[in-house]
Design an enzyme around this catalytic site. Structure first.
Site, PDB file in Angstrom:
ATOM      1  N   GLY A  10       0.847  -1.198   0.000  1.00 29.31           N
ATOM      2  CA  GLY A  10       0.000   0.000   0.000  1.00 29.31           C
ATOM      3  C   GLY A  10       0.876   1.239   0.000  1.00 29.31           C
ATOM      4  N   ALA A  11       1.095   1.803  -1.196  1.00 27.28           N
ATOM      5  CA  ALA A  11       2.023   2.939  -1.316  1.00 27.28           C
ATOM      6  C   ALA A  11       1.266   4.267  -1.328  1.00 27.28           C
ATOM      7  CB  ALA A  11       2.868   2.790  -2.579  1.00 27.28           C
ATOM      8  N   GLY A  12       0.226   4.369  -0.512  1.00 21.78           N
ATOM      9  CA  GLY A  12      -0.509   5.635  -0.369  1.00 21.78           C
ATOM     10  C   GLY A  12       0.214   6.546   0.616  1.00 21.78           C
ATOM     11  N   ASN A 102      -7.805   1.847   8.494  1.00 24.91           N
ATOM     12  CA  ASN A 102      -8.938   2.462   9.184  1.00 24.91           C
ATOM     13  C   ASN A 102      -9.909   1.386   9.635  1.00 24.91           C
ATOM     14  OD1 ASN A 102      -8.359   5.159   9.044  1.00 24.91           O
ATOM     15  ND2 ASN A 102      -9.328   5.436   7.039  1.00 24.91           N
ATOM     16  N   ARG A 130      -1.404  12.289  -0.037  1.00 27.69           N
ATOM     17  CA  ARG A 130      -0.590  12.011  -1.211  1.00 27.69           C
ATOM     18  C   ARG A 130      -0.780  13.152  -2.203  1.00 27.69           C
ATOM     19  NH1 ARG A 130      -2.211   9.069  -5.749  1.00 27.69           N
ATOM     20  NH2 ARG A 130      -0.694   7.611  -6.641  1.00 27.69           N
ATOM     21  N   LYS A 181     -10.584   5.341  17.895  1.00 26.74           N
ATOM     22  CA  LYS A 181     -10.433   5.970  16.566  1.00 26.74           C
ATOM     23  C   LYS A 181     -11.664   5.664  15.717  1.00 26.74           C
ATOM     24  CE  LYS A 181      -7.987   7.855  13.095  1.00 26.74           C
ATOM     25  NZ  LYS A 181      -7.638   7.074  11.947  1.00 26.74           N
ATOM     26  N   ASN A 189     -16.999  10.780   9.669  1.00 22.30           N
ATOM     27  CA  ASN A 189     -16.860  10.436   8.242  1.00 22.30           C
ATOM     28  C   ASN A 189     -18.180  10.262   7.488  1.00 22.30           C
ATOM     29  OD1 ASN A 189     -14.327  10.283   9.377  1.00 22.30           O
ATOM     30  ND2 ASN A 189     -13.630   8.644   8.042  1.00 22.30           N
ATOM     31  N   GLU A 264     -15.038   2.768   3.188  1.00 18.81           N
ATOM     32  CA  GLU A 264     -14.720   1.794   4.246  1.00 18.81           C
ATOM     33  C   GLU A 264     -15.872   1.696   5.250  1.00 18.81           C
ATOM     34  OE1 GLU A 264     -10.001   1.810   4.797  1.00 18.81           O
ATOM     35  OE2 GLU A 264     -10.858   3.812   4.951  1.00 18.81           O
TER      36      GLU A 264
HETATM   37  O1  KPL Z   1      -9.504   9.967  10.249  1.00 16.77           O
HETATM   38  C1  KPL Z   1     -10.137  10.790   9.666  1.00 16.77           C
HETATM   39  C2  KPL Z   1     -10.600  10.458   8.302  1.00 16.77           C
HETATM   40  O2  KPL Z   1     -10.904  11.339   7.515  1.00 16.77           O
HETATM   41  O3  KPL Z   1     -10.638   9.247   8.002  1.00 16.77           O
HETATM   42  C3  KPL Z   1     -10.483  12.091  10.342  1.00 16.77           C
HETATM   43  C4  KPL Z   1      -9.910  12.084  11.735  1.00 16.77           C
HETATM   44  C5  KPL Z   1     -11.970  12.250  10.407  1.00 16.77           C
HETATM   45  C6  KPL Z   1      -9.855  13.299   9.685  1.00 16.77           C
HETATM   46  O4  KPL Z   1     -10.448  13.656   8.494  1.00 16.77           O
END
Ligand code: KPL
Length: 301
Positions: A10-12, A102, A130, A181, A189, A264
């Protein structure tokens, strides 16, 4: 100088940032690609404030041979198992795999794809995006935590991460950190994707602010039931802090929907809803958002 050789899938933005950081501790770094790269070496360019750091890295195709001892997976959550599967012939019982993605809910599939290898998780609040292939802007400092699902002591290789410019830390309870998180992502999001707005607008527009509050109240109830008491207590304050500190950001989910990519959502709100169902907690606001994001996601059939 540890001299360990890390491979990165994963080269992001995060893959490139981690490559730069691990190289900074004296590690050898190879970036892995689905297709055979035209050159055997490349240069990652990281902009940090006014300075530009150039990092020479080796490039390799997933299908190449050669055992992988240390692997970091920085793909989208829904690509993890497939990406590990592409290098399965190069990993073995000694391979240490750090998943930096994530959301949550990918571990079972990842372990199945990894065979006897040992899995670790990483969560980061470093801000990076990026700007071009292998070019990344390191926009904001954050915290990077690594840990072993189920708990455990830091392995020896952790020094590569703690001694790096990232100053990453070992976290004995990584699930709680991942959950926190995830909770913040659930509060921000999907709303930004559905309303096509910057993170900061969630606090500035009263209608959206009320929705953030309602989402946080549901998250608090689910977190309490599932035993994540710190998140239950702090989610309101922390979500608003992240909204303020990332006010000008387009969330990753908004970026995905605008680019017509798959989101996601299954590993963010989808995982929250699975935990809510397991504990018998209702989450109608998150259910509604989940459906609305699915309707605008590019989901493969
Ligand atoms: O982790 C994030 C994301 O966009 O996935 C936040 C913390 C909401 C920052 O944009």
């Amino acid at each position: 100088m540890s001299g360990r050789h890390w491979h990165i899938l994963g080269a992001g933005a995060m893959g490139c940032l981690f490559a730069r950081m691990l190289q900074g501790t004296g590690c050898e770094v190879t970036l892995l690609f689905r297709e055979k790269p035209t050159d055997a070496t490349g240069t990652i360019v990281v902009e940090e404030g006014e300075s530009i750091v150039e990092v020479p890295v080796a490039l390799s195709a997933n299908a190449d041979s050669g055992a992988i001892d240390y692997l970091v997976v920085c793909t989208k959550a829904y690509e993890i198992a497939g990406a590990i599967g592409q290098v399965a012939h190069r990993i073995n019982g000694k391979t240490q795999i750090v998943i930096a993605a994530n959301g949550m809910g990918y571990l079972e599939d990842a372990q199945r794809a990894s065979g006897e290898a040992t899995l670790f998780c990483c969560t980061t609040t470093e801000g990076a995006y990026r700007t071009a292939p292998l070019h990344v802007r390191h926009a904001g400092r954050g915290r990077t935590l690594l840990g072993k699902p189920g708990g455990g002591e830091a392995p020896l290789w952790m020094e590569d991460w703690t001694n790096s410019p990232l100053a990453a830390q070992w976290e004995g309870a990584i699930e709680a950190a991942l959950w926190h998180k995830l909770a913040i992502n659930c509060a921000i999001n999907p709303l930004t994707a559905v309303h096509r707005c910057l993170n900061g607008e969630l606090a500035d527009r009263p209608v959206l602010r009320q929705q953030v509050d309602a989402l946080c109240a549901e998250i608090a109830g689910i977190s309490r039931a599932a035993g994540f008491h710190k998140t239950a207590h702090n989610i309101h304050t922390d979500a608003l802090l992240v909204i303020a500190s990332t006010a000008q950001n387009r969330s990753s989910m908004l970026q995905d929907t605008l680019a017509g990519r798959r989101t996601e959502i299954d590993y963010i709100t989808g995982h929250l809803l699975a935990v809510a169902a397991a504990w018998g907690v209702d989450a109608p606001r998150h259910e509604d958002l989940y459906r609305r994001v699915l309707a605008i996601s590019n989901v493969p059939v």
